[in-house]
Design a protein around this motif. Sequence first.
Motif, short mmCIF file in Angstrom:
data_model
loop_
_atom_site.label_atom_id
_atom_site.label_comp_id
_atom_site.label_asym_id
_atom_site.label_seq_id
_atom_site.Cartn_x
_atom_site.Cartn_y
_atom_site.Cartn_z
N LEU A 12 -32.33 16.00 36.66
CA LEU A 12 -30.96 16.38 36.32
C LEU A 12 -30.58 17.73 36.91
N PHE A 13 -31.55 18.67 36.95
CA PHE A 13 -31.27 19.98 37.55
C PHE A 13 -30.97 19.81 39.04
N ILE A 14 -31.78 19.03 39.74
CA ILE A 14 -31.57 18.79 41.17
C ILE A 14 -30.23 18.10 41.41
N LEU A 15 -29.88 17.12 40.54
CA LEU A 15 -28.63 16.40 40.69
C LEU A 15 -27.43 17.34 40.60
N PHE A 16 -27.40 18.20 39.57
CA PHE A 16 -26.26 19.10 39.40
C PHE A 16 -26.25 20.20 40.47
N LEU A 17 -27.42 20.60 40.96
CA LEU A 17 -27.47 21.57 42.05
C LEU A 17 -26.86 20.97 43.32
N ILE A 18 -27.19 19.72 43.61
CA ILE A 18 -26.62 19.05 44.78
C ILE A 18 -25.12 18.89 44.63
N LEU A 19 -24.66 18.52 43.42
CA LEU A 19 -23.23 18.37 43.17
C LEU A 19 -22.49 19.69 43.39
N LEU A 20 -23.09 20.79 42.94
CA LEU A 20 -22.47 22.11 43.10
C LEU A 20 -22.32 22.46 44.58
N LEU A 21 -23.38 22.24 45.36
CA LEU A 21 -23.34 22.58 46.78
C LEU A 21 -22.38 21.69 47.55
N VAL A 22 -22.45 20.37 47.30
CA VAL A 22 -21.57 19.44 48.01
C VAL A 22 -20.11 19.70 47.68
N ASN A 23 -19.84 20.00 46.41
CA ASN A 23 -18.46 20.25 46.00
C ASN A 23 -17.91 21.53 46.63
N ASP A 24 -18.71 22.61 46.62
CA ASP A 24 -18.24 23.89 47.15
C ASP A 24 -18.07 23.87 48.65
N PHE A 25 -18.95 23.15 49.35
CA PHE A 25 -18.94 23.22 50.81
C PHE A 25 -18.26 22.03 51.48
N TYR A 26 -17.89 21.00 50.69
CA TYR A 26 -17.20 19.87 51.33
C TYR A 26 -16.05 19.33 50.49
N LEU A 27 -16.33 18.92 49.26
CA LEU A 27 -15.33 18.19 48.48
C LEU A 27 -14.08 19.02 48.20
N LYS A 28 -14.24 20.31 47.87
CA LYS A 28 -13.08 21.15 47.58
C LYS A 28 -12.13 21.23 48.77
N ASN A 33 -8.46 18.67 44.59
CA ASN A 33 -7.75 18.12 43.45
C ASN A 33 -8.37 18.64 42.15
N VAL A 34 -7.88 18.12 41.02
CA VAL A 34 -8.35 18.60 39.72
C VAL A 34 -9.85 18.35 39.56
N LEU A 35 -10.33 17.20 40.01
CA LEU A 35 -11.74 16.86 39.85
C LEU A 35 -12.63 17.86 40.59
N THR A 36 -12.31 18.14 41.85
CA THR A 36 -13.14 19.08 42.61
C THR A 36 -13.02 20.49 42.05
N GLY A 37 -11.87 20.80 41.45
CA GLY A 37 -11.71 22.12 40.85
C GLY A 37 -12.59 22.33 39.63
N LEU A 39 -15.48 20.34 38.99
CA LEU A 39 -16.86 19.90 39.20
C LEU A 39 -17.82 21.07 39.35
N SER A 40 -17.40 22.12 40.05
CA SER A 40 -18.27 23.30 40.20
C SER A 40 -18.54 23.96 38.85
N ASP A 41 -17.53 24.03 37.98
CA ASP A 41 -17.72 24.64 36.66
C ASP A 41 -18.70 23.83 35.83
#
Length: 452
Positions: A12-28, A33-37, A39-41
């Motif tokens: 779970l730690f690895i999953l949320f770490l990947i989500l944080l990086l992917v969201n900050d460097f690509y998805l945003k 949108n509201v979801l990407t805004g 997701l990092s939080d």
Amino acid sequence: MYQRLRILASPLFILFLILLLVNDFYLKGAFHNVLTGKLSDFSGLFIFPIFWSAIFPKRKALIFIATAVLFTFWKSEYSAGLIQWMNPYFGVGRTVDLSDLMALPMIGLAWFYTKSGSQPAIRPVFMLRLSTYLIGMVAMFAFCATTQPRYIQAFEQPQYILLRHPTLKNFDPYYGFQFYKKDSLLVVKIDYLYRNRPVRNDDYNKNKNIQQLDQDVLSIIGDSATRIPAGTITQLTIHTDEWTDSLRFNGGRLDGPLIRTKGNKRIIEGFYKMGLEDATWTLRDSSSNDRVVQTFVQGEKTQVKQYSGDKLKSSSTVNTRADTIVNTYVQLAMLTLAVAAMCFLLYRNKRKAIPTGLQLSLLWKLLICFVSPMIVWLFYIGIMLLLMNYDEDIFEAIATAIFVFIAVCPLMFIIVFAIKLAKEIDVFWYCLLFALLLSIFKTYAILEALSS
């Protein structure tokens, strides 16, 4: 120390770490949108207290409580003074949005997750140890990267909006705005806006940012003023110690001629269509006869001419967004041809080297596998600079380097130990091939963002 860090390699730690990086460097940047805004939080509030409680296990309860308190403070307007004090020394940015506090329950989830005794997802023990420290370093990088300041959208020409019935009492400059009270009207001069970093800093992006400029500014300043409906024509003059602006508004947006004078000399003359520059703009030097004439089509600059008196000094055209898209297609075609050329060279060398191939010691093989990703990364930066498509900040560059190492290192092991190299030059060709493929991926992503 290793035992208390084992949770950093848990699923779970690895999953949320990947989500944080992917969201900050690509998805945003891609979706904004509201979801990407949010997701990092949500991701950050899960991994942040877990990471620091793994480093300082005796302070676990304090770390979780402090995370909740500091996050609430950080997302409030009360942190503005601290950020202004920090910005000269550290690049820090955040958005004031109390709705982000809905992510606070993730701290509770993280607390129970640390109590669950979750097992690492990586085997064997040696790889687990190595991965734990690597994941820890990536997590530190993610925490720093997610607080980077947002892009600042500045405006080359004067940009104003008009509001009605303001309640604002303090008319000092505020977050890139300057205020001028005119009876029941409030004129807001916008010097810059904070925005998510665009794929291109061009007039097309600027025009998107000012489509709802009056509504955006009103929401930022939090005033109870009202927007002026379109069709209401207002002409005003703004006086300052440096210049005087003559303005015409349609509703709350600039629409019509704008004239800026300094002393008795007109230094800016132009025309707006609902906030967008249109037709010809003239910018004069206040102390000489030099002037710049800019031509706009639907808010996008297409030509710039510089004059000294009546003599034309220079003339240049400016690419619109449509021009940039066409050029990007051409770049993709060139990169694809270069990949085909690399594949041909490697195939030819392989055919000529049969049946012997290149003989290397184990040390040299390992060195090639671990050094090649760095060479690929440097080649990639060079290619993107050559194409004038490289605009990554330091955190994006580090993230790309990490991605290149993770992707290229295993491929080089396969090439060196299984496929085998034919000639020494093949190391160069393989590195260039992978850099070209990465450049194609990046250029295609840019093209998608430009087209959307």
